[in-house]
Scaffold this motif. Structure first.
Motif, PDB file in Angstrom:
ATOM      1  N   ILE A  24       0.858  -1.173   0.000  1.00  0.00           N
ATOM      2  CA  ILE A  24       0.000   0.000   0.000  1.00  0.00           C
ATOM      3  C   ILE A  24       0.898   1.228   0.000  1.00  0.00           C
ATOM      4  O   ILE A  24       1.793   1.316   0.817  1.00  0.00           O
ATOM      5  N   PRO A  25       0.768   2.159  -0.903  1.00  0.00           N
ATOM      6  CA  PRO A  25      -0.310   2.358  -1.869  1.00  0.00           C
ATOM      7  C   PRO A  25       0.013   1.864  -3.284  1.00  0.00           C
ATOM      8  O   PRO A  25      -0.736   2.127  -4.213  1.00  0.00           O
ATOM      9  N   PHE A  26       1.098   1.156  -3.473  1.00  0.00           N
ATOM     10  CA  PHE A  26       1.575   0.852  -4.822  1.00  0.00           C
ATOM     11  C   PHE A  26       0.826  -0.272  -5.531  1.00  0.00           C
ATOM     12  O   PHE A  26       0.850  -0.368  -6.745  1.00  0.00           O
ATOM     13  N   GLY A  27       0.173  -1.160  -4.779  1.00  0.00           N
ATOM     14  CA  GLY A  27      -0.596  -2.231  -5.384  1.00  0.00           C
ATOM     15  C   GLY A  27       0.240  -3.362  -5.947  1.00  0.00           C
ATOM     16  O   GLY A  27      -0.249  -4.182  -6.704  1.00  0.00           O
ATOM     17  N   LYS A  28       1.502  -3.444  -5.571  1.00  0.00           N
ATOM     18  CA  LYS A  28       2.396  -4.493  -6.068  1.00  0.00           C
ATOM     19  C   LYS A  28       2.433  -5.666  -5.098  1.00  0.00           C
ATOM     20  O   LYS A  28       2.343  -5.500  -3.889  1.00  0.00           O
ATOM     21  N   SER A  29       2.583  -6.871  -5.657  1.00  0.00           N
ATOM     22  CA  SER A  29       2.714  -8.059  -4.820  1.00  0.00           C
ATOM     23  C   SER A  29       4.111  -8.137  -4.228  1.00  0.00           C
ATOM     24  O   SER A  29       5.096  -7.939  -4.943  1.00  0.00           O
ATOM     25  N   VAL A  30       4.180  -8.393  -2.933  1.00  0.00           N
ATOM     26  CA  VAL A  30       5.453  -8.555  -2.236  1.00  0.00           C
ATOM     27  C   VAL A  30       5.321  -9.751  -1.301  1.00  0.00           C
ATOM     28  O   VAL A  30       4.215 -10.173  -0.969  1.00  0.00           O
ATOM     29  N   THR A  31       6.447 -10.276  -0.878  1.00  0.00           N
ATOM     30  CA  THR A  31       6.439 -11.366   0.095  1.00  0.00           C
ATOM     31  C   THR A  31       6.937 -10.831   1.431  1.00  0.00           C
ATOM     32  O   THR A  31       8.038 -10.273   1.507  1.00  0.00           O
ATOM     33  N   LEU A  32       6.108 -10.971   2.452  1.00  0.00           N
ATOM     34  CA  LEU A  32       6.526 -10.662   3.816  1.00  0.00           C
ATOM     35  C   LEU A  32       7.022 -11.980   4.403  1.00  0.00           C
ATOM     36  O   LEU A  32       6.368 -13.012   4.270  1.00  0.00           O
ATOM     37  N   THR A  33       8.171 -11.949   5.045  1.00  0.00           N
ATOM     38  CA  THR A  33       8.822 -13.189   5.459  1.00  0.00           C
ATOM     39  C   THR A  33       8.432 -13.635   6.869  1.00  0.00           C
ATOM     40  O   THR A  33       8.075 -12.831   7.729  1.00  0.00           O
ATOM     41  N   GLU A  34       8.518 -14.938   7.055  1.00  0.00           N
ATOM     42  CA  GLU A  34       8.234 -15.572   8.335  1.00  0.00           C
ATOM     43  C   GLU A  34       9.011 -14.878   9.450  1.00  0.00           C
ATOM     44  O   GLU A  34      10.144 -14.444   9.266  1.00  0.00           O
ATOM     45  N   ASP A  35       8.386 -14.756  10.607  1.00  0.00           N
ATOM     46  CA  ASP A  35       8.926 -14.140  11.821  1.00  0.00           C
ATOM     47  C   ASP A  35       8.955 -12.616  11.782  1.00  0.00           C
ATOM     48  O   ASP A  35       9.333 -11.990  12.773  1.00  0.00           O
ATOM     49  N   SER A  36       8.564 -11.990  10.664  1.00  0.00           N
ATOM     50  CA  SER A  36       8.435 -10.530  10.640  1.00  0.00           C
ATOM     51  C   SER A  36       7.312 -10.143  11.599  1.00  0.00           C
ATOM     52  O   SER A  36       6.284 -10.824  11.674  1.00  0.00           O
ATOM     53  N   ILE A  37       7.506  -9.064  12.341  1.00  0.00           N
ATOM     54  CA  ILE A  37       6.487  -8.596  13.279  1.00  0.00           C
ATOM     55  C   ILE A  37       5.654  -7.534  12.567  1.00  0.00           C
ATOM     56  O   ILE A  37       6.175  -6.508  12.148  1.00  0.00           O
ATOM     57  N   VAL A  38       4.339  -7.815  12.419  1.00  0.00           N
ATOM     58  CA  VAL A  38       3.439  -6.870  11.757  1.00  0.00           C
ATOM     59  C   VAL A  38       2.418  -6.376  12.769  1.00  0.00           C
ATOM     60  O   VAL A  38       2.125  -7.051  13.763  1.00  0.00           O
ATOM     61  N   SER A  39       1.871  -5.205  12.517  1.00  0.00           N
ATOM     62  CA  SER A  39       0.847  -4.628  13.373  1.00  0.00           C
ATOM     63  C   SER A  39      -0.468  -4.576  12.587  1.00  0.00           C
ATOM     64  O   SER A  39      -0.507  -4.031  11.484  1.00  0.00           O
ATOM     65  N   VAL A  40      -1.535  -5.151  13.137  1.00  0.00           N
ATOM     66  CA  VAL A  40      -2.832  -5.162  12.466  1.00  0.00           C
ATOM     67  C   VAL A  40      -3.428  -3.757  12.525  1.00  0.00           C
ATOM     68  O   VAL A  40      -3.556  -3.172  13.591  1.00  0.00           O
ATOM     69  N   MET A  41      -3.782  -3.241  11.351  1.00  0.00           N
ATOM     70  CA  MET A  41      -4.331  -1.887  11.272  1.00  0.00           C
ATOM     71  C   MET A  41      -5.837  -1.900  11.035  1.00  0.00           C
ATOM     72  O   MET A  41      -6.558  -1.098  11.593  1.00  0.00           O
ATOM     73  N   GLN A  42      -6.293  -2.811  10.148  1.00  0.00           N
ATOM     74  CA  GLN A  42      -7.719  -2.900   9.833  1.00  0.00           C
ATOM     75  C   GLN A  42      -8.003  -4.281   9.262  1.00  0.00           C
ATOM     76  O   GLN A  42      -7.212  -4.822   8.513  1.00  0.00           O
ATOM     77  N   ALA A  43      -9.142  -4.851   9.632  1.00  0.00           N
ATOM     78  CA  ALA A  43      -9.576  -6.133   9.083  1.00  0.00           C
ATOM     79  C   ALA A  43     -10.983  -5.942   8.546  1.00  0.00           C
ATOM     80  O   ALA A  43     -11.932  -5.846   9.317  1.00  0.00           O
ATOM     81  N   LYS A  44     -11.090  -5.836   7.230  1.00  0.00           N
ATOM     82  CA  LYS A  44     -12.384  -5.600   6.590  1.00  0.00           C
ATOM     83  C   LYS A  44     -12.474  -6.380   5.295  1.00  0.00           C
ATOM     84  O   LYS A  44     -11.506  -6.462   4.538  1.00  0.00           O
ATOM     85  N   GLY A  45     -13.651  -6.927   5.023  1.00  0.00           N
ATOM     86  CA  GLY A  45     -13.930  -7.523   3.728  1.00  0.00           C
ATOM     87  C   GLY A  45     -13.083  -8.709   3.351  1.00  0.00           C
ATOM     88  O   GLY A  45     -12.851  -8.952   2.181  1.00  0.00           O
ATOM     89  N   GLY A  46     -12.597  -9.453   4.322  1.00  0.00           N
ATOM     90  CA  GLY A  46     -11.793 -10.620   3.998  1.00  0.00           C
ATOM     91  C   GLY A  46     -10.326 -10.316   3.796  1.00  0.00           C
ATOM     92  O   GLY A  46      -9.571 -11.186   3.396  1.00  0.00           O
ATOM     93  N   THR A  47      -9.902  -9.100   4.066  1.00  0.00           N
ATOM     94  CA  THR A  47      -8.489  -8.750   3.995  1.00  0.00           C
ATOM     95  C   THR A  47      -8.076  -8.053   5.294  1.00  0.00           C
ATOM     96  O   THR A  47      -8.904  -7.500   6.005  1.00  0.00           O
ATOM     97  N   VAL A  48      -6.790  -8.110   5.570  1.00  0.00           N
ATOM     98  CA  VAL A  48      -6.250  -7.451   6.761  1.00  0.00           C
ATOM     99  C   VAL A  48      -5.149  -6.502   6.316  1.00  0.00           C
ATOM    100  O   VAL A  48      -4.244  -6.889   5.578  1.00  0.00           O
ATOM    101  N   SER A  49      -5.243  -5.254   6.738  1.00  0.00           N
ATOM    102  CA  SER A  49      -4.180  -4.280   6.499  1.00  0.00           C
ATOM    103  C   SER A  49      -3.221  -4.368   7.673  1.00  0.00           C
ATOM    104  O   SER A  49      -3.646  -4.334   8.829  1.00  0.00           O
ATOM    105  N   VAL A  50      -1.928  -4.495   7.374  1.00  0.00           N
ATOM    106  CA  VAL A  50      -0.925  -4.574   8.430  1.00  0.00           C
ATOM    107  C   VAL A  50       0.161  -3.539   8.180  1.00  0.00           C
ATOM    108  O   VAL A  50       0.410  -3.138   7.042  1.00  0.00           O
ATOM    109  N   GLY A  51       0.800  -3.136   9.251  1.00  0.00           N
ATOM    110  CA  GLY A  51       1.953  -2.256   9.156  1.00  0.00           C
ATOM    111  C   GLY A  51       3.211  -3.064   9.391  1.00  0.00           C
ATOM    112  O   GLY A  51       3.236  -3.970  10.230  1.00  0.00           O
TER     113      GLY A  51
END
Length: 187
Positions: A24-51
């Motif tokens: 976000i906001p580029f719309g490109k596919s990326v791989t987030l790697t195992e053990d990365s710590i993400v912060s949940v920002m929003q969970a709507k419509g079957g998707t979760v936005s994370v930081g």
């Protein structure tokens, strides 16, 4: 899914496995790697936005196991459906697409102007979605388009998806449903 939003919003979680995400906001596919710590920002419509590392990403519901949560099955259609059933599925999927910054789906926001299903000479089926953004400078267009594309492609009958972003007619608050206005406190 909205329950997820209230339960996990703001929580930090380690990824349990590598996961494909939309940047976000580029719309490109990326791989987030195992053990990365993400912060949940929003969970709507079957998707979760994370930081993660100062950036935002969108994770599809069918990949929620990467967050240690129960995955949401990807929406699909039976093999033999007519165009009316396919179009109903497409609109249903579009109602699960959210601007990562706004808690209202893109259909109720009035961003989707139309859906066209075409059967190509080579036997493929192409879906074209005409949509707009809340403002011409909105940086979320590519993210919303990619989310819509991925969800529509859950129908095996769809070979190609084209999201056409237009600005005529320009979006206005009058295009929103009453439910959307209520959700955003615009009464």
């Amino acid at each position: 899914m909205d329950q997820l939003d209230s339960l996990y919003k703001g929580q930090e979680m380690p990824l349990q496995r590598d996961v494909n995400a939309i940047s976000i906001p580029f719309g490109k596919s990326v791989t987030l790697t195992e053990d990365s710590i993400v912060s949940v920002m929003q969970a709507k419509g079957g998707t979760v936005s994370v930081g993660f590392e100062g950036r935002m990403f969108l994770i599809e519901g069918y990949d929620l196991d990467a967050l240690g949560l129960e995955s949401v099955p990807r929406a699909t259609l039976p093999e033999h459906v007519d165009d009316a059933q396919l179009e109903a599925f497409i609109w249903e999927q579009l109602r699960t697409c959210f601007d990562p910054e706004i808690p209202v789906n893109i259909v109720d926001l009035g961003l989707v102007y139309g859906c066209r299903i075409e059967h190509l000479l080579n036997g493929e089926t192409m879906v074209t979605i005409r949509m707009t953004l809340t403002a011409p400078g909105c940086g979320m267009g590519e993210v919303i388009a990619e989310d819509a594309r991925r969800k529509i492609m859950g129908a095996a009958q769809v070979s190609k998806t084209h999201i056409e972003i237009v600005f005529d007619p320009p979006w206005s608050r009058e295009m929103m449903t009453e439910e959307a206005k209520l959700e955003l406190g615009m009464f």
